[in-house]
Scaffold this motif. Structure first.
Motif, mmCIF file in Angstrom:
data_model
loop_
_atom_site.group_PDB
_atom_site.id
_atom_site.type_symbol
_atom_site.label_atom_id
_atom_site.label_comp_id
_atom_site.label_asym_id
_atom_site.label_seq_id
_atom_site.Cartn_x
_atom_site.Cartn_y
_atom_site.Cartn_z
ATOM 1 N N GLY A 112 -14.064 -6.472 3.374
ATOM 2 C CA GLY A 112 -13.904 -6.201 1.943
ATOM 3 C C GLY A 112 -13.319 -4.806 1.820
ATOM 4 O O GLY A 112 -13.373 -4.033 2.778
ATOM 5 N N GLN A 113 -12.769 -4.453 0.650
ATOM 6 C CA GLN A 113 -12.195 -3.104 0.495
ATOM 7 C C GLN A 113 -13.288 -2.071 0.309
ATOM 8 O O GLN A 113 -13.048 -0.879 0.405
ATOM 9 C CB GLN A 113 -11.251 -3.060 -0.715
ATOM 10 N N ASN A 114 -14.495 -2.536 0.029
ATOM 11 C CA ASN A 114 -15.539 -1.614 -0.384
ATOM 12 C C ASN A 114 -16.879 -2.292 -0.100
ATOM 13 O O ASN A 114 -17.665 -2.508 -1.005
ATOM 14 C CB ASN A 114 -15.300 -1.447 -1.892
ATOM 15 N N SER A 155 -11.874 6.844 10.882
ATOM 16 C CA SER A 155 -11.568 7.209 9.491
ATOM 17 C C SER A 155 -10.088 7.039 9.154
ATOM 18 O O SER A 155 -9.274 6.770 10.031
ATOM 19 C CB SER A 155 -11.974 8.677 9.283
ATOM 20 N N ASP A 156 -9.800 7.196 7.853
ATOM 21 C CA ASP A 156 -8.414 7.244 7.355
ATOM 22 C C ASP A 156 -8.182 8.592 6.687
ATOM 23 O O ASP A 156 -9.111 9.142 6.069
ATOM 24 C CB ASP A 156 -8.175 6.177 6.270
ATOM 25 N N PHE A 157 -6.940 9.058 6.781
ATOM 26 C CA PHE A 157 -6.570 10.321 6.135
ATOM 27 C C PHE A 157 -5.258 10.170 5.384
ATOM 28 O O PHE A 157 -4.366 9.430 5.817
ATOM 29 C CB PHE A 157 -6.339 11.413 7.190
ATOM 30 N N ILE A 197 0.807 -1.221 0.000
ATOM 31 C CA ILE A 197 0.000 0.000 0.000
ATOM 32 C C ILE A 197 0.848 1.283 0.000
ATOM 33 O O ILE A 197 0.543 2.223 -0.712
ATOM 34 C CB ILE A 197 -1.038 -0.010 1.163
ATOM 35 N N ARG A 198 1.897 1.316 0.834
ATOM 36 C CA ARG A 198 2.796 2.465 0.847
ATOM 37 C C ARG A 198 4.220 1.973 0.654
ATOM 38 O O ARG A 198 4.506 0.791 0.870
ATOM 39 C CB ARG A 198 2.684 3.222 2.188
ATOM 40 N N GLU A 199 5.118 2.893 0.258
ATOM 41 C CA GLU A 199 6.465 2.459 -0.072
ATOM 42 C C GLU A 199 7.131 1.748 1.095
ATOM 43 O O GLU A 199 7.778 0.716 0.923
ATOM 44 C CB GLU A 199 7.295 3.652 -0.519
ATOM 45 N N ILE A 234 -12.334 9.087 5.021
ATOM 46 C CA ILE A 234 -12.630 10.303 4.244
ATOM 47 C C ILE A 234 -11.431 10.709 3.382
ATOM 48 O O ILE A 234 -11.587 11.294 2.343
ATOM 49 C CB ILE A 234 -13.100 11.453 5.175
ATOM 50 N N GLN A 235 -10.221 10.451 3.834
ATOM 51 C CA GLN A 235 -8.939 10.732 3.152
ATOM 52 C C GLN A 235 -8.574 12.207 3.168
ATOM 53 O O GLN A 235 -7.443 12.557 3.494
ATOM 54 C CB GLN A 235 -8.904 10.204 1.711
ATOM 55 N N SER A 236 -9.512 13.099 2.786
ATOM 56 C CA SER A 236 -9.208 14.538 2.816
ATOM 57 C C SER A 236 -10.500 15.301 3.061
ATOM 58 O O SER A 236 -11.578 14.829 2.689
ATOM 59 C CB SER A 236 -8.596 14.973 1.477
ATOM 60 N N TYR A 248 1.089 10.900 2.138
ATOM 61 C CA TYR A 248 0.885 10.352 0.796
ATOM 62 C C TYR A 248 2.188 9.707 0.300
ATOM 63 O O TYR A 248 3.266 10.286 0.392
ATOM 64 C CB TYR A 248 0.443 11.468 -0.169
ATOM 65 N N SER A 249 2.061 8.491 -0.203
ATOM 66 C CA SER A 249 3.226 7.762 -0.720
ATOM 67 C C SER A 249 2.985 7.463 -2.205
ATOM 68 O O SER A 249 2.035 6.762 -2.546
ATOM 69 C CB SER A 249 3.359 6.459 0.095
ATOM 70 N N PRO A 250 3.812 8.044 -3.088
ATOM 71 C CA PRO A 250 3.598 7.807 -4.527
ATOM 72 C C PRO A 250 3.850 6.341 -4.858
ATOM 73 O O PRO A 250 4.893 5.797 -4.481
ATOM 74 C CB PRO A 250 4.658 8.696 -5.197
HETATM 75 N N1 SAH Z 1 -10.598 0.443 0.849
HETATM 76 C C1 SAH Z 1 -10.329 1.281 1.930
HETATM 77 C C2 SAH Z 1 -8.908 1.261 2.453
HETATM 78 C C3 SAH Z 1 -7.793 0.765 1.646
HETATM 79 S S1 SAH Z 1 -6.129 0.997 2.055
HETATM 80 C C4 SAH Z 1 -10.761 2.686 1.580
HETATM 81 O O1 SAH Z 1 -10.987 3.013 0.451
HETATM 82 O O2 SAH Z 1 -10.841 3.485 2.456
HETATM 83 C C5 SAH Z 1 -6.078 1.666 3.670
HETATM 84 C C6 SAH Z 1 -5.693 3.105 3.726
HETATM 85 O O3 SAH Z 1 -4.375 3.308 3.241
HETATM 86 C C7 SAH Z 1 -6.528 4.039 2.864
HETATM 87 O O4 SAH Z 1 -7.736 4.359 3.468
HETATM 88 C C8 SAH Z 1 -5.632 5.235 2.710
HETATM 89 O O5 SAH Z 1 -5.825 6.156 3.748
HETATM 90 C C9 SAH Z 1 -4.233 4.647 2.825
HETATM 91 N N2 SAH Z 1 -3.511 4.668 1.549
HETATM 92 C C10 SAH Z 1 -3.799 3.981 0.414
HETATM 93 N N3 SAH Z 1 -2.910 4.287 -0.555
HETATM 94 C C11 SAH Z 1 -2.033 5.180 -0.034
HETATM 95 C C12 SAH Z 1 -0.906 5.876 -0.539
HETATM 96 N N4 SAH Z 1 -0.484 5.727 -1.793
HETATM 97 N N5 SAH Z 1 -0.238 6.722 0.302
HETATM 98 C C13 SAH Z 1 -0.649 6.879 1.585
HETATM 99 N N6 SAH Z 1 -1.710 6.254 2.116
HETATM 100 C C14 SAH Z 1 -2.414 5.410 1.319
#
Ligand code: SAH
Ligand code: SF4
Ligand code: F3S
Length: 455
Positions: free
Chosen positions: A215-217, A319-321, A51-53, A281-283, A353-355
């Motif tokens: 599930g992811q969704n 939540s996730d951000f 998911i992240r580097e 929510i992410q942002s 954020y991780s590209p």
């Molecule tokens: N399906 C879920 C979560 C998937 S991954 C959703 O859509 O919310 C879990 C969390 O990792 C995400 O909610 C997001 O906050 C984080 N994430 C995913 N890709 C990322 C990235 N490239 N850089 C940083 N955080 C990331």
């Protein structure tokens, strides 16, 4: 072959945790034995996250570390298997970077493990006994994404924890511009109700009292019901609630714009459904949400939260951000802080954020400097901590329901469980209460946990 010992290490999300538990069932069926000591294994399996580097870099450092450990202790080299999301994303590249790896499998092909392990063990034996050490490890790879095929090949679960996890869906079709999951896990596909319900019936017979649907969704769950018609998340939860031994139901992860009114009604009426909604929510900025390809606005998000709290005032949100998404300005970030103040989340994950390779966001202009990302992460975490702390303190004096699962490591007179909101609660009580749900009066609350006494 018998007496094969395997060591399994799991990284990443609950989907991987679920997969790993099924891998254990599968390998045990083939007379293989799980061991905790990584130096005592014939097979090392890493179930990986991309998911992240940082998460994916960790896999290669782990592989190197364990490989060297065997060299240092002059033990015969084990079979290495890399499965899951890094396996899918990196594929053959894993053999280039770590040639001692034998098996690479996507998260939808791990049912091939028993057969491939048996072959790889024969091969590794000849590599280990080769005089000149010039013999190379054979490489086997299958990173196809074949949806639900794995479920048909898995044995019935034989043992369950009190808290059980059941995957109801594979993959993701949302294509958020930063995310690798649609590539590593493939298209979204739902398991049929019948398969899920018979797995849960079995788990409740084995003692599970809390069920987490994964599930992811999950809001897009659309597996077929017993009449061959598409069901939905609220539909399957209502059926799970009918199992007498299942006392608590959770589901994860939700996608805000797909969160249905049926689910809001269920949160109003279904007492077994826990009042914590994990709604990433992410942002908080509409501009950034659009660039992320998240298909909702901050206003829509706030409206769902309002509807949920109106339906059931006990509901809390987690939540996730992501901070520092390309082009995120200070104003955008302020919008995120503002939403934290408005919603008062009780538990959150925040990430820089991780590209990631092969994602649209990686190629966007306006990548943010790491220093700014770190500084925003700190400010966001400070704000999140404040709302979590406030909620935990507000629990003092309340009677909450706690499912006890562990003995405290620091003080064996205390047992630990999770309340409705997944907060750890510590109570001085007899171990005989482990595995049961009890009413607990909360006597103190800090940021990290709650303390209480049996009510
Ligand atoms: N399906 C879920 C979560 C998937 S991954 C959703 O859509 O919310 C879990 C969390 O990792 C995400 O909610 C997001 O906050 C984080 N994430 C995913 N890709 C990322 C990235 N490239 N850089 C940083 N955080 C990331
Ligand atoms: Fe990734 Fe978005 Fe799917 Fe979640 S919804 S797994 S963040 S693509
Ligand atoms: Fe990681 Fe794959 Fe889960 S990338 S977060 S293990 S779906």
């Amino acid at each position: 072959m018998s007496n094969i010992k395997f060591h399994l290490k799991t990284f990443g999300c609950q989907m991987n945790v679920y997969d790993s538990s099924r891998i254990v069932d599968l390998l045990q069926l083939h007379n293989m034995q799980q061991v905790d000591d990584e130096l005592d294994a014939d097979v090392i399996i890493l179930n990986t996250c991309y998911i992240r580097e940082k998460a994916s870099a960790k896999i290669f450092s782990e592989l190197g570390r364990i490989y060297k450990l065997y060299l240092r202790f002059k033990k015969a080299q084990p079979v290495f298997a890399v499965i899951g999301c890094v396996a899918k994303a990196e594929g053959e590249n894993i053999f280039k970077r770590a040639p001692f790896v034998s098996i690479v499998l996507s998260s939808q092909k791990y049912h091939l493990l028993p057969e491939l392990i048996t072959q790889a063990l024969e091969n590794i034996e000849s590599v280990n006994s080769s005089e000149k050490k010039s013999k190379k490890v054979e490489h086997k790879i299958n990173t196809d994404l074949s949806g639900l095929e794995k479920f048909d090949c898995l044995p019935k679960v034989k043992k369950s924890e009190k808290v059980a996890f059941v995957q109801i869906q594979e993959g993701c079709d949302n294509f958020c511009t930063y995310c690798v999951v649609p590539n590593t896990r493939g298209r979204e596909v739902s398991r049929n109700e019948k398969d899920i319900l018979s797995e849960i019936e079995n788990l409740q017979n084995l003692g599970a009292i809390e069920v987490n649907l994964l599930g992811q969704n999950v809001d897009c769950y659309n597996g077929l019901d017993e009449n061959g018609k598409p069901s939905n998340l609220a539909g399957i939860i209502s059926k799970v609630a009918k199992f007498d031994n299942v006392k608590r139901i959770r589901y994860t992860t939700s996608y805000p714009s797909k969160f249905s009114d049926d689910m809001i009604e269920l949160h109003r009426n279904e007492k077994k459904l826990m009042p914590l909604v994990y709604l990433p929510i992410q942002s908080g900025s509409n501009e950034i949400l659009k660039k992320m390809n998240r298909k909702y606005t901050r206003e829509q998000y706030l409206f769902i939260v309002e509807k949920l709290k109106n339906a059931n005032p006990d509901i809390q949100i987690s939540s996730d951000f992501i901070v520092g998404f390309p082009n995120e300005t200070e104003e955008d970030f302020q919008q995120t802080l503002d939403i934290v103040k408005k919603v008062q989340f009780i538990q959150c994950y925040a990430f820089k954020y991780s590209p990631r390779p092969n994602t649209p966001a990686q190629k966007m202009d306006g990548q943010i400097d790491n220093k700014i990302k770190s500084e925003r992460l700190k400010r966001l975490q400070y704000e999140l901590r404040k709302s979590q702390d406030k909620f935990n303190k507000s629990c003092v004096g309340r009677v909450m329901s706690v499912l006890f699962t562990d003995v405290s490591k620091t003080n064996p007179e205390y047992i630990i469980g999770k309340n409705e909101y997944l907060q750890p609660v510590i109570v001085k009580a007899y171990k005989s209460l482990l595995g049961s749900i009890q009413n607990v009066k909360i006597t103190s609350g800090s940021y990290a946990n709650l303390k209480g006494e049996i009510a």
